[in-house]
Design an enzyme around this catalytic site. Structure first.
Site, PDB file in Angstrom:
ATOM      1  N   GLU A  60       3.298   7.635   0.938  1.00 17.46           N
ATOM      2  CA  GLU A  60       4.073   8.187   2.377  1.00 17.46           C
ATOM      3  C   GLU A  60       3.667   8.795   2.784  1.00 17.46           C
ATOM      4  O   GLU A  60       3.737   9.204   4.070  1.00 17.46           O
ATOM      5  CB  GLU A  60       5.222   7.108   2.309  1.00 17.46           C
ATOM      6  CG  GLU A  60       5.607   5.272   2.310  1.00 17.46           C
ATOM      7  CD  GLU A  60       5.073   4.714   0.791  1.00 17.46           C
ATOM      8  OE1 GLU A  60       5.168   5.742  -0.165  1.00 17.46           O
ATOM      9  OE2 GLU A  60       4.712   3.756   0.759  1.00 17.46           O
ATOM     10  N   HIS A 129      15.637  -2.573   0.372  1.00 17.13           N
ATOM     11  CA  HIS A 129      14.484  -3.025   1.020  1.00 17.13           C
ATOM     12  C   HIS A 129      15.281  -3.553   1.898  1.00 17.13           C
ATOM     13  O   HIS A 129      14.375  -4.594   2.750  1.00 17.13           O
ATOM     14  CB  HIS A 129      13.225  -3.938   0.441  1.00 17.13           C
ATOM     15  CG  HIS A 129      12.395  -3.427  -1.261  1.00 17.13           C
ATOM     16  ND1 HIS A 129      12.831  -2.451  -1.500  1.00 17.13           N
ATOM     17  CD2 HIS A 129      11.444  -3.350  -1.274  1.00 17.13           C
ATOM     18  CE1 HIS A 129      11.991  -2.387  -1.875  1.00 17.13           C
ATOM     19  NE2 HIS A 129      10.600  -2.575  -2.146  1.00 17.13           N
TER      20      HIS A 129
END
Ligand SMILES: Cc1ncc(C[n+]2csc(CCOP(=O)(O)OP(=O)(O)O)c2C)c(N)n1
Ligand SMILES: [Mg+2]
Lengths: 323, 318
Positions: A60, A129
């Site tokens: 990321e 999540h």
């Protein structure tokens, strides 16, 4: 006007901008051959090729960092983060690099980067999540933060974000890709930094955005059956925050409820409520209330998860409380 | 190499040294705030790299950035003005010592988060590859930066995408007070590049000609499409990490030993031994640098503070 889904609207925005400007390209995990984990870039790889639809390693910081560098060097990258939960691994680049680059070097550098990502809970994905940390990103001057609630706004705002000379953090909602709405065939942009009245009303003002818009409009429908007319203001952009329509609305209705999916403490509601009392204190007939997520990491169990997330009934209750 | 080029390189190295010596005094007088990371001892690295690059090659570095700033030709006036936080600094007094840049001179900063500029360098190299430019991005960082994840994400990406980037690790033996051996699993930093299939080499970072030579060869390979390369420059910082470093982590005898290897002295000896310059010419450069720095300090001190409204400009480009 055709009614299309949020997914189609976002996909169209990307497609049109890539057709329009050779400098626009997408990079991220599974954006290419897979077609995007939310199928937003399906067909892009075959049409635009691997140069402009770039599958990346699971890295990321590199996805955002390379986006920043490419943007500084004159391209218009779209760095996609599979979900906002993974943005924390790129936090340094979002906060310390993208948001500061223009200011810190006295205006020498520009970062016309869009970071596209997906947030929101409600799908039983567990605590790591399911987050809605939008307010975290909205904290930093130098970054623009957009979170649309309708297909129309999603398309127009994403196109504006891609054309913006500033870094834009663009948050989609995981449970809204199937939401339908009217989207014109002709080209249009929605300017970043403008709130909008999505439903007019006289009795109270709901201030919300993204998934909260869905809950708020449903609550407004229910309340209307009881003769209560609420006005729903959609922030659409969290930074820079456009308070003008909010303040004007509260001056008419004298009552306000802020609805958001994220946690209550230090959230969007906290900011909006503070601004309302600073800018429209004399108009208020009741304290500003907040509808937000319970202060827990979101659990997996369906019943528990739903009881932690805001519900339409919570919005209805809050509006009645301020009346 | 032309004689003028040699003299210019000598000028640059002496200029970095004198600017930083004056900056130390200005810091002690309280005229420079915050951190001040001196490059003294490492001048041959940035000078050799900049001497090897072509105009289309970008250069980006960490917070120890005064050397690159002066090498690329930012006037000492602007460098010192930035250190004093003045409106005439290249970053309008908003960046300070760690955030110098000059986009027109293809110098992209001055980055203060250890390792964070490595993915950014990969992105700039991607932009050049994407648009068909034959520019190479030169990215400098410390030995300490090779232990943070950004380094590994950036090196991996650069190889996967065959990006035109020259990674340059300035191994000055310490990250703040932590010796390489105490922080890095391998003390020969360049071995880390092997894990990513990136060709690499080590070079004597106290020898400006050696750095120039090694960088030049690497740049041409990268330009030919061979992908990223990592160069480890073995060097040493003569001063503390920043101002006010008690230097408990190293012996003064170690520092003394390295100071005998002064990069400016080495180059001066080379120039005279090879008959490329005579002592009086080099003395004349030293003298002209003294004057240049003196005038630059005066310029910086008499420059205006940023206007109050500058506080709110440049937050957004549009
Ligand atoms: C991510 C991050 N962690 C810690 C710091 C504080 N810090 C600044 S410089 C430094 C040491 C870096 O050493 P090295 O990369 O070898 O560079 P050198 O200072 O030797 O040039 C540290 C720990 C920082 N700026 N950024
Ligand atoms: Mg070091």
């Amino acid at each position: 006007m055709p009614r299309i889904t949020m997914r189609q609207a976002i996909s169209q925005a990307l497609w049109e901008e890539m057709e329009r400007d050779e400098r626009v390209f997408i990079m991220g995990e599974e954006v290419g051959i897979w077609g995007g984990t939310y199928a937003v870039t399906k067909g892009f790889y075959d049409h635009f090729g691997e140069k402009r639809v770039r599958d990346t390693p699971i890295a990321e910081a590199a996805i955002v960092g390379a986006g920043i560098g490419a943007a500084m060097a004159g391209l218009r990258p779209i760095s996609e983060l599979m979900t906002v939960n993974f943005a924390f691994s790129a936090m340094d680049h979002i906060v310390n690099e993208a948001a500061k680059m223009h200011y810190m070097f006295g205006g020498q550098m520009r970062v016309p980067l869009v970071i596209r990502t997906v947030g929101g809970g409600g799908r039983q994905l567990g605590a790591t999540h399911s987050q809605t940390p939008d307010a975290v990103f909205a904290h930093f001057p130098g970054l623009k933060v957009v979170a649309p609630g309708t297909p129309y706004d999603a398309k127009g705002l994403l196109k504006a974000a891609i054309r913006s000379d500033d870094p834009v953090f663009f948050i989609e909602h995981a449970t809204m890709y199937q939401v339908r709405g009217e989207v014109p065939e002709e080209e249009y942009l929605v300017p970043i930094g403008e709130s909008k009245i999505q439903r007019p009303g006289r009795d109270a003002t709901i201030i919300t955005y993204s998934k909260g818009l869905d809950w708020s409009l449903k609550a407004a429908d229910q309340l209307a059956k009881e003769g209560i007319e609420v006005e729903v203001v959609d922030l659409r952009t969290l930074r820079p925050l456009d308070m003008e329509p909010v303040v004007a609305s509260v001056q008419r209705t004298n009552r306000a409820v802020v609805v958001e999916e994220g946690w209550r403490s230090y959230g969007v509601g906290a900011e909006v409520a503070a601004r309302i009392q600073e800018e429209a204190f004399d108009y208020l007939d009741a304290p500003v209330l907040r509808v937000a997520q319970k202060e827990v990491p979101l659990p997996y169990n369906r019943t528990l998860e739903q009881s932690a997330l805001p519900q339409v009934a919570d919005v209805v209750r809050a509006v009645k409380e301020v009346l | 190499m032309e004689k003028d080029t040699h003299l210019d390189i000598y000028h640059q190295m002496v200029l970095i040294r004198r600017v930083e010596e004056r900056a130390t005094e200005l810091y002690q007088q309280g005229k420079i705030g915050g951190f001040l990371h001196l490059y003294i001892g490492q001048e041959a690295v940035s000078t050799g790299l900049v001497a090897a690059r072509r105009p289309q090659d970008r250069i980006i570095t960490a917070y120890r950035d005064h050397g690159v700033a002066l090498n690329v030709g930012i006037p000492a006036t602007q460098v010192l003005a930035e250190l004093l936080g003045k409106a005439t600094g290249m970053s309008k007094g908003k960046g300070g010592s760690m955030h110098m840049a000059d986009v027109e001179r293809n110098f992209w900063g001055g980055h203060a988060i250890v390792g964070a500029h490595l993915p950014i360098a990969a992105g700039m190299a991607l932009a050049d590859q994407y648009s068909g430019s034959n520019g190479v991005t030169i990215c400098m960082f410390g030995d300490g930066a090779t232990n943070i994840g950004f380094f590994h994400e950036a090196l991996n990406l650069s190889k996967v995408w065959n990006l035109p980037v020259l990674w340059v690790c300035e191994n000055n033996r310490y990250g703040m007070g932590t010796a390489v051996k105490r922080a890095s699993a391998v003390d020969e930093i360049r071995q880390k590049a092997n894990g990513y299939g990136i060709p690499n080499a080590a070079v004597d970072g106290m020898d400006v000609m050696a750095v120039r030579q090694a960088a030049g060869e690497a740049l041409e390979k990268i330009r030919a499409g061979e992908g990223p390369f990592l160069l480890e420059a073995l060097t040493y910082r003569f001063r503390g990490h920043s101002m006010g470093d008690p230097e408990r982590y190293r012996d003064s005898s170690e520092v003394k030993k390295w100071q005998e290897n002064d990069p400016i002295g080495i180059y001066r000896a080379y120039l005279t031994a090879e008959g490329l310059a005579i002592e009086p010419e080099l003395d004349a450069i030293e003298n002209s640098v003294e004057e240049e720095v003196q005038a630059a300090v005066q310029f910086a001190e008499s420059s205006p503070e940023p206007a109050p409204e500058e506080l709110f400009t440049d937050v957004y480009a549009a």
